[in-house]
Design a protein around this motif. Structure first.
Motif, PDB file in Angstrom:
ATOM      1  N   GLY A  66      20.308  23.100  22.302  1.00  0.00           N
ATOM      2  CA  GLY A  66      21.604  22.787  22.891  1.00  0.00           C
ATOM      3  C   GLY A  66      21.866  23.461  24.226  1.00  0.00           C
ATOM      4  N   VAL A  67      20.925  24.285  24.693  1.00  0.00           N
ATOM      5  CA  VAL A  67      21.139  25.049  25.919  1.00  0.00           C
ATOM      6  C   VAL A  67      21.321  24.174  27.162  1.00  0.00           C
ATOM      7  CG1 VAL A  67      19.977  26.591  27.558  1.00  0.00           C
ATOM      8  CG2 VAL A  67      20.179  27.241  25.160  1.00  0.00           C
ATOM      9  N   PRO A  68      20.461  23.181  27.421  1.00  0.00           N
ATOM     10  CA  PRO A  68      20.599  22.416  28.664  1.00  0.00           C
ATOM     11  C   PRO A  68      21.980  21.794  28.865  1.00  0.00           C
ATOM     12  CG  PRO A  68      18.478  21.979  27.666  1.00  0.00           C
ATOM     13  CD  PRO A  68      19.260  22.764  26.658  1.00  0.00           C
ATOM     14  N   GLU A  69      22.531  21.186  27.821  1.00  0.00           N
ATOM     15  CA  GLU A  69      23.847  20.551  27.950  1.00  0.00           C
ATOM     16  C   GLU A  69      24.938  21.576  28.235  1.00  0.00           C
ATOM     17  OE1 GLU A  69      27.051  17.867  25.360  1.00  0.00           O
ATOM     18  OE2 GLU A  69      25.110  18.395  24.489  1.00  0.00           O
ATOM     19  N   ALA A  70      24.936  22.698  27.481  1.00  0.00           N
ATOM     20  CA  ALA A  70      25.953  23.729  27.683  1.00  0.00           C
ATOM     21  C   ALA A  70      25.808  24.373  29.058  1.00  0.00           C
ATOM     22  CB  ALA A  70      25.842  24.790  26.584  1.00  0.00           C
ATOM     23  N   LYS A  71      24.566  24.578  29.496  1.00  0.00           N
ATOM     24  CA  LYS A  71      24.325  25.172  30.812  1.00  0.00           C
ATOM     25  C   LYS A  71      24.828  24.259  31.927  1.00  0.00           C
ATOM     26  CE  LYS A  71      20.646  27.483  33.426  1.00  0.00           C
ATOM     27  NZ  LYS A  71      19.210  27.852  33.436  1.00  0.00           N
ATOM     28  N   ALA A  72      24.635  22.957  31.764  1.00  0.00           N
ATOM     29  CA  ALA A  72      25.120  21.994  32.759  1.00  0.00           C
ATOM     30  C   ALA A  72      26.644  22.013  32.837  1.00  0.00           C
ATOM     31  CB  ALA A  72      24.614  20.592  32.407  1.00  0.00           C
ATOM     32  N   ARG A  73      27.304  22.128  31.677  1.00  0.00           N
ATOM     33  CA  ARG A  73      28.772  22.233  31.659  1.00  0.00           C
ATOM     34  C   ARG A  73      29.241  23.488  32.382  1.00  0.00           C
ATOM     35  NH1 ARG A  73      30.602  22.911  26.020  1.00  0.00           N
ATOM     36  NH2 ARG A  73      32.624  23.171  27.060  1.00  0.00           N
ATOM     37  N   MET A  74      28.571  24.591  32.113  1.00  0.00           N
ATOM     38  CA  MET A  74      28.935  25.853  32.760  1.00  0.00           C
ATOM     39  C   MET A  74      28.753  25.763  34.274  1.00  0.00           C
ATOM     40  SD  MET A  74      27.266  29.641  32.200  1.00  0.00           S
ATOM     41  CE  MET A  74      27.573  30.935  33.422  1.00  0.00           C
ATOM     42  N   GLU A  75      27.658  25.184  34.705  1.00  0.00           N
ATOM     43  CA  GLU A  75      27.386  25.059  36.148  1.00  0.00           C
ATOM     44  C   GLU A  75      28.393  24.139  36.830  1.00  0.00           C
ATOM     45  OE1 GLU A  75      23.321  23.819  36.082  1.00  0.00           O
ATOM     46  OE2 GLU A  75      22.543  25.885  35.946  1.00  0.00           O
ATOM     47  N   ALA A  76      28.779  23.069  36.144  1.00  0.00           N
ATOM     48  CA  ALA A  76      29.758  22.135  36.725  1.00  0.00           C
ATOM     49  C   ALA A  76      31.118  22.800  36.887  1.00  0.00           C
ATOM     50  CB  ALA A  76      29.867  20.895  35.845  1.00  0.00           C
ATOM     51  N   ALA A  77      31.541  23.550  35.878  1.00  0.00           N
ATOM     52  CA  ALA A  77      32.829  24.248  35.963  1.00  0.00           C
ATOM     53  C   ALA A  77      32.787  25.334  37.019  1.00  0.00           C
ATOM     54  CB  ALA A  77      33.181  24.839  34.598  1.00  0.00           C
ATOM     55  N   THR A  78      31.651  26.022  37.127  1.00  0.00           N
ATOM     56  CA  THR A  78      31.496  27.070  38.144  1.00  0.00           C
ATOM     57  C   THR A  78      31.642  26.485  39.542  1.00  0.00           C
ATOM     58  OG1 THR A  78      30.038  28.378  36.705  1.00  0.00           O
ATOM     59  CG2 THR A  78      29.922  28.810  39.066  1.00  0.00           C
ATOM     60  N   ALA A  79      31.039  25.335  39.760  1.00  0.00           N
ATOM     61  CA  ALA A  79      31.097  24.700  41.086  1.00  0.00           C
ATOM     62  C   ALA A  79      32.533  24.361  41.477  1.00  0.00           C
ATOM     63  CB  ALA A  79      30.229  23.446  41.098  1.00  0.00           C
ATOM     64  N   LYS A  80      33.368  24.026  40.501  1.00  0.00           N
ATOM     65  CA  LYS A  80      34.750  23.652  40.787  1.00  0.00           C
ATOM     66  C   LYS A  80      35.612  24.843  41.229  1.00  0.00           C
ATOM     67  CE  LYS A  80      35.248  19.465  37.983  1.00  0.00           C
ATOM     68  NZ  LYS A  80      35.711  18.637  39.112  1.00  0.00           N
ATOM     69  N   LEU A  81      35.181  26.065  40.892  1.00  0.00           N
ATOM     70  CA  LEU A  81      35.990  27.235  41.241  1.00  0.00           C
ATOM     71  C   LEU A  81      36.189  27.379  42.746  1.00  0.00           C
ATOM     72  CD1 LEU A  81      34.563  29.868  38.734  1.00  0.00           C
ATOM     73  CD2 LEU A  81      36.814  28.795  38.668  1.00  0.00           C
ATOM     74  N   ALA A  82      35.233  26.906  43.535  1.00  0.00           N
ATOM     75  CA  ALA A  82      35.338  26.999  44.994  1.00  0.00           C
ATOM     76  C   ALA A  82      36.539  26.218  45.522  1.00  0.00           C
ATOM     77  CB  ALA A  82      34.053  26.502  45.645  1.00  0.00           C
ATOM     78  N   GLU A  83      37.019  25.256  44.746  1.00  0.00           N
ATOM     79  CA  GLU A  83      38.179  24.468  45.169  1.00  0.00           C
ATOM     80  C   GLU A  83      39.459  25.301  45.202  1.00  0.00           C
ATOM     81  OE1 GLU A  83      38.527  21.117  42.573  1.00  0.00           O
ATOM     82  OE2 GLU A  83      36.429  20.475  42.863  1.00  0.00           O
ATOM     83  N   PHE A  84      39.422  26.478  44.567  1.00  0.00           N
ATOM     84  CA  PHE A  84      40.629  27.307  44.461  1.00  0.00           C
ATOM     85  C   PHE A  84      40.513  28.593  45.276  1.00  0.00           C
ATOM     86  CE2 PHE A  84      39.751  25.133  40.366  1.00  0.00           C
ATOM     87  CZ  PHE A  84      40.733  24.149  40.474  1.00  0.00           C
ATOM     88  N   LYS A  85      39.677  28.550  46.312  1.00  0.00           N
ATOM     89  CA  LYS A  85      39.440  29.750  47.125  1.00  0.00           C
ATOM     90  C   LYS A  85      40.684  30.220  47.869  1.00  0.00           C
ATOM     91  CE  LYS A  85      37.556  27.267  51.166  1.00  0.00           C
ATOM     92  NZ  LYS A  85      37.904  25.923  50.674  1.00  0.00           N
ATOM     93  N   ASP A  86      41.687  29.356  48.037  1.00  0.00           N
ATOM     94  CA  ASP A  86      42.915  29.738  48.748  1.00  0.00           C
ATOM     95  C   ASP A  86      43.928  30.437  47.851  1.00  0.00           C
ATOM     96  OD1 ASP A  86      41.920  28.653  51.100  1.00  0.00           O
ATOM     97  OD2 ASP A  86      42.792  26.670  50.700  1.00  0.00           O
ATOM     98  N   LEU A  87      43.623  30.533  46.552  1.00  0.00           N
ATOM     99  CA  LEU A  87      44.519  31.214  45.622  1.00  0.00           C
ATOM    100  C   LEU A  87      44.125  32.678  45.481  1.00  0.00           C
ATOM    101  CD1 LEU A  87      44.659  28.583  42.714  1.00  0.00           C
ATOM    102  CD2 LEU A  87      46.476  29.062  44.383  1.00  0.00           C
ATOM    103  N   LYS A  88      45.097  33.554  45.633  1.00  0.00           N
ATOM    104  CA  LYS A  88      44.839  34.975  45.373  1.00  0.00           C
ATOM    105  C   LYS A  88      45.127  35.226  43.896  1.00  0.00           C
ATOM    106  CE  LYS A  88      45.681  38.119  48.414  1.00  0.00           C
ATOM    107  NZ  LYS A  88      46.323  39.105  49.332  1.00  0.00           N
ATOM    108  N   VAL A  89      44.141  35.769  43.181  1.00  0.00           N
ATOM    109  CA  VAL A  89      44.227  35.918  41.733  1.00  0.00           C
ATOM    110  C   VAL A  89      44.235  37.398  41.342  1.00  0.00           C
ATOM    111  CG1 VAL A  89      43.095  35.386  39.542  1.00  0.00           C
ATOM    112  CG2 VAL A  89      43.013  33.723  41.425  1.00  0.00           C
ATOM    113  N   LEU A  90      45.172  37.763  40.480  1.00  0.00           N
ATOM    114  CA  LEU A  90      45.255  39.130  39.956  1.00  0.00           C
ATOM    115  C   LEU A  90      44.920  39.088  38.470  1.00  0.00           C
ATOM    116  CD1 LEU A  90      46.147  42.092  40.663  1.00  0.00           C
ATOM    117  CD2 LEU A  90      48.424  41.449  39.836  1.00  0.00           C
TER     118      LEU A  90
END
Length: 342
Positions: A197-221
């Motif tokens: 089951g690793v490949p599918e879960a890893k692909a999900r993790m990588e896809a979600a990680t890539a989306k984080l760059a869309e929120f670079k203008d948010l300052k997070v505490l």
């Protein structure tokens, strides 16, 4: 690691009872085959079979374990157990927060079926040594925030615990989540787990990680609340936050940190020391819930709180591709609702 951890509670095993348990464990095996891959009632941890060539693994203490056969009776700290479980390894015992007061599962134990494992302790400094010995484990696995110190293994009983079975330590501090996940993957594979089951879960993790760059203008505490203190988390010390910042998220770093480097402790009166667009709060059982933090006037007046941009942070998500896919997908969904406040 001090600060926002579980309340300390003692455990003391009597010397006579401990000696009896050791004797019982020594006599109890009878030379039979151990249950496969750390599972109760002989159910396998994965599809792999123990190797005739024995088992070797080098952990993050640079400690090389060399055993005549693959460990099959595994006890793990809940974070380690959750990671191993997702990789297909089934521990027989866990220690650390795994059961809530109402009998439900603590989120820290992930997908582990707590009805099929023996609980050796549920709070900080609690570890039933006699019960551990009676399980006849052949491996203990725990994460580490400090190199050489196994998380949730009590200082007062660690020497006895380490005499019972070999131990594996997986370092968290200063590592990225992908590094830690990789260590658990390597450990699980060495224990014969099925990684289909690793490949599918890893692909999900990588896809979600890539989306984080869309929120670079948010300052997070990122914070954790206690009855008398408010902790500002120091990003470089936590694998999940290293992962978030590496992916482009702007996480506030405190100006100074307490001894140990994990966070800065503030009084609730000074909860407004740092401002941000988004606040991510620690969801572990020992941390204050949002409604409790909202009773603190200074916290309630923070811009992110007033804007309703207060979201959960799973501070001990299982270090597996599945665990991080779930964590990151939830975070992405929350951040998509937020906007810069200045």
């Amino acid at each position: 690691m001090s600060g926002p951890v579980l309340p300390r509670r003692g455990f003391l095993a009597g010397a006579a009872g401990l000696a009896a348990a050791l004797t019982l464990a020594a006599c109890g095996d009878g030379g039979g085959e151990a249950a496969p891959a750390g599972s109760p009632a002989g159910s396998p941890a994965g599809s792999g079979a123990p190797s005739a060539q024995g088992w070797t693994f080098t952990d993050d203490r640079d400690k090389k374990l060399d055993l005549p056969k693959v460990p099959t009776r595994i006890v793990a700290q809940v974070g380690a157990a959750a990671a191993l479980w997702d990789f297909g390894v089934r521990p027989i015992g866990v220690f650390g927060p795994h059961k809530l007061a109402d009998g439900g599962k603590d989120p820290q134990v992930g997908n582990v079926d707590i009805t099929k494992v023996t609980g050796l302790g549920n709070v900080w400094d609690e570890f039933n040594v006699e019960q551990y010995i009676a399980l006849q484990p052949d491996l203990l696995v725990s994460s580490m925030y400090v190199k050489g110190t196994l998380w949730y293994v009590p200082e007062k009983s660690k020497d006895t615990i380490e005499q019972v079975a070999p131990t594996v330590g997986v370092m968290l501090t200063g590592k990225s989540a992908t590094e830690v996940i990789g260590t658990y993957e390597r450990l699980a594979q060495s224990l014969g787990a099925d990684l289909a089951g690793v490949p599918e879960a890893k692909a999900r993790m990588e896809a979600a990680t890539a989306k984080l760059a869309e929120f670079k203008d948010l300052k997070v505490l990122m914070v954790s609340g206690g009855a008398d203190a408010f902790w500002i988390v120091n990003p470089p010390e936590y694998p999940d936050i290293v992962h978030l910042t590496s992916a482009g998220l702007d996480v506030v770093k405190p100006d100074k940190v307490d001894d140990g480097g994990f966070f800065q402790t503030l009084s609730w009166e000074n909860a407004d020391t740092y401002d941000a667009d988004v606040i991510l709060y620690d969801t572990r059982t020992q941390a204050l819930k949002p409604e409790e933090m909202m009773k603190k006037p200074t916290f309630a007046k923070l811009s992110a709180v007033e804007a309703g941009q207060l979201y959960p942070w799973n501070a001990e998500a299982p270090f597996s591709y599945q665990g991080y896919a779930d964590f990151l997908e939830g975070l992405v969904a929350d951040l998509a609702k937020a906007k810069p406040l200045k």
